[in-house]
Design a protein around this motif. Structure first.
Motif, PDB file in Angstrom:
ATOM      1  N   THR A 227      19.536 -10.690  -8.023  1.00  0.00           N
ATOM      2  CA  THR A 227      19.341 -11.425  -6.885  1.00  0.00           C
ATOM      3  C   THR A 227      18.092 -10.994  -6.311  1.00  0.00           C
ATOM      4  O   THR A 227      17.356  -9.806  -6.510  1.00  0.00           O
ATOM      5  CB  THR A 227      20.417 -11.120  -5.668  1.00  0.00           C
ATOM      6  N   ASP A 228      17.395 -12.026  -5.355  1.00  0.00           N
ATOM      7  CA  ASP A 228      16.168 -11.618  -4.729  1.00  0.00           C
ATOM      8  C   ASP A 228      16.526 -10.876  -3.510  1.00  0.00           C
ATOM      9  O   ASP A 228      15.601 -10.063  -2.974  1.00  0.00           O
ATOM     10  CB  ASP A 228      15.217 -12.955  -4.393  1.00  0.00           C
ATOM     11  N   ASP A 229      17.201 -11.227  -2.597  1.00  0.00           N
ATOM     12  CA  ASP A 229      17.754 -10.625  -1.613  1.00  0.00           C
ATOM     13  C   ASP A 229      19.413 -10.388  -1.421  1.00  0.00           C
ATOM     14  O   ASP A 229      20.041 -10.931  -2.254  1.00  0.00           O
ATOM     15  CB  ASP A 229      17.412 -11.715  -0.452  1.00  0.00           C
ATOM     16  N   VAL A 230      19.507  -9.454  -0.448  1.00  0.00           N
ATOM     17  CA  VAL A 230      20.874  -9.139  -0.521  1.00  0.00           C
ATOM     18  C   VAL A 230      21.558  -8.749   0.959  1.00  0.00           C
ATOM     19  O   VAL A 230      20.687  -8.480   1.820  1.00  0.00           O
ATOM     20  CB  VAL A 230      21.288  -8.086  -1.185  1.00  0.00           C
ATOM     21  N   VAL A 231      22.645  -9.210   1.250  1.00  0.00           N
ATOM     22  CA  VAL A 231      23.595  -8.727   2.558  1.00  0.00           C
ATOM     23  C   VAL A 231      24.617  -7.981   2.396  1.00  0.00           C
ATOM     24  O   VAL A 231      25.327  -8.480   1.630  1.00  0.00           O
ATOM     25  CB  VAL A 231      23.708 -10.039   3.210  1.00  0.00           C
ATOM     26  N   VAL A 232      24.609  -6.692   3.072  1.00  0.00           N
ATOM     27  CA  VAL A 232      25.693  -5.659   2.704  1.00  0.00           C
ATOM     28  C   VAL A 232      26.691  -6.003   3.816  1.00  0.00           C
ATOM     29  O   VAL A 232      26.274  -5.881   5.001  1.00  0.00           O
ATOM     30  CB  VAL A 232      25.053  -4.244   2.688  1.00  0.00           C
ATOM     31  N   MET A 233      28.053  -6.308   3.709  1.00  0.00           N
ATOM     32  CA  MET A 233      28.969  -6.559   4.620  1.00  0.00           C
ATOM     33  C   MET A 233      29.967  -5.488   4.761  1.00  0.00           C
ATOM     34  O   MET A 233      30.555  -4.866   3.568  1.00  0.00           O
ATOM     35  CB  MET A 233      29.543  -7.876   4.691  1.00  0.00           C
ATOM     36  N   LEU A 234      30.487  -5.100   5.777  1.00  0.00           N
ATOM     37  CA  LEU A 234      31.897  -4.362   6.208  1.00  0.00           C
ATOM     38  C   LEU A 234      32.442  -4.866   7.354  1.00  0.00           C
ATOM     39  O   LEU A 234      31.957  -5.110   8.403  1.00  0.00           O
ATOM     40  CB  LEU A 234      31.016  -2.885   6.414  1.00  0.00           C
ATOM     41  N   ASP A 235      33.705  -5.117   7.097  1.00  0.00           N
ATOM     42  CA  ASP A 235      34.689  -5.580   8.004  1.00  0.00           C
ATOM     43  C   ASP A 235      33.923  -6.758   9.020  1.00  0.00           C
ATOM     44  O   ASP A 235      34.066  -6.859  10.258  1.00  0.00           O
ATOM     45  CB  ASP A 235      34.973  -4.574   9.220  1.00  0.00           C
ATOM     46  N   GLY A 236      33.414  -7.738   8.160  1.00  0.00           N
ATOM     47  CA  GLY A 236      32.904  -8.750   8.811  1.00  0.00           C
ATOM     48  C   GLY A 236      31.370  -8.782   9.289  1.00  0.00           C
ATOM     49  O   GLY A 236      30.973  -9.775   9.894  1.00  0.00           O
ATOM     50  N   HIS A 237      30.886  -7.601   9.321  1.00  0.00           N
ATOM     51  CA  HIS A 237      29.595  -7.262   9.849  1.00  0.00           C
ATOM     52  C   HIS A 237      28.486  -7.224   8.909  1.00  0.00           C
ATOM     53  O   HIS A 237      28.833  -6.617   7.612  1.00  0.00           O
ATOM     54  CB  HIS A 237      29.572  -6.208  10.673  1.00  0.00           C
TER      55      HIS A 237
END
Length: 286
Positions: A227-237
């Motif tokens: 991937t070029d970009d990433v979002v790391v999520m925890l408990d919907g945030h």
């Protein structure tokens, strides 16, 4: 996230909330999520089970269960999908977006041949005849590495290996020539060799077909390679987001560092991987 011009953005999610209706009342499972996916780009959403990553994907596709409600904005080519009538949105998603489910055995119909299942969206969305749809299905299977000689069009899902089932799912997901491909844990239950083959196939198809890819996974190490970009999520945030190489090399969130430390590596047995104390980070976002 990476800076993009407006014309370069395919998907722009702004302030997405998803609430699930329970006997005790609504429960929020995705909180004010922001993400951007550029044309021909690759974005990863990473998190443990229950982090809200799959719920985010189904909200984008418009296939949330009836017990879930999405609000905010999901801008696709500048149009807010959440403002469209349900029927129009389903038609648009079927034509413009492809979805690779994590478990093909559940997603594919057990009593219909692969050929019949592949032909259905081609006839519905592209108006192909039965003969044309079968010919196109054979071409698509060949494209994902299943030659016609394998006879897969006349086979049933239980007759295929795990890797072949996932290749069929990918062929179906690109059959209507979508601009966006969403892959939700596409390598679940596959061995390491087949995992790499499937992810390499998705990368090759992205290049060949000019796709934008939203890749969902629990494995940050795996996502970092595709991937070029990433979002790391925890408990919907969203705990952290940005260019993948920056997030992996210099994570700002302790939770992201924990995910990286918990990723399986050569020489580490599963029972010796570190355990993430999520409660440390959950309190910070509540």
């Amino acid at each position: 996230m990476t800076t993009n011009s407006t014309d370069d953005i395919l998907l722009d999610v702004r302030g997405l909330d998803v609430d699930v209706l329970t006997p005790e009342g609504p429960r929020r499972v995705v909180h004010s999520l922001e993400l951007t996916l550029r044309r021909r780009g690759t974005l990863g959403i990473v998190g443990e089970s229950g982090s809200g990553k799959s719920m985010t994907a189904t909200a984008v596709m418009g296939i949330l269960p009836e017990t879930a409600i999405a609000s905010g904005k999901v801008l696709y080519r500048g149009r807010d999908l959440l403002s469209l009538p349900a029927r129009e949105r389903r038609a648009m998603a079927g034509r413009e977006m492809g979805f690779v489910f994590q478990e093909p055995m559940s997603a594919l119909h057990p009593t219909k041949t692969i050929g019949a299942q592949m032909a259905a969206p081609l006839r519905l969305h592209l108006g192909l005849t039965r003969r044309q749809a079968r010919a196109r299905s054979a071409e698509l299977l060949d494209l994902v590495g299943i030659p016609p000689s394998r006879g897969v069009l006349d086979a049933y899902v239980h007759q295929l290996s795990g890797g072949m089932r996932q290749r069929v799912m990918i062929a179906m997901s690109i059959s209507c020539e979508p601009a966006l491909l969403i892959a939700d844990e596409p390598t679940t239950a596959l061995d390491a060799t087949i995992q790499k083959q499937i992810l390499d196939l998705l990368a090759d198809l992205r290049e060949e077909l000019g796709l934008s890819v939203l890749l969902i996974s629990h494995d940050l190490g795996l996502v970092s390679r595709y991937t070029d970009d990433v979002v790391v999520m925890l408990d919907g945030h969203a705990m952290e987001s940005g260019p993948t190489d920056r997030v992996v090399s210099a994570p700002e969130s302790g939770y992201t560092r924990g995910l990286l430390e918990a990723s399986p590596r050569l020489g580490h047995s599963p029972d010796r991987l570190p355990v993430i104390d999520k409660s440390r980070f959950t309190k910070a976002v509540q």
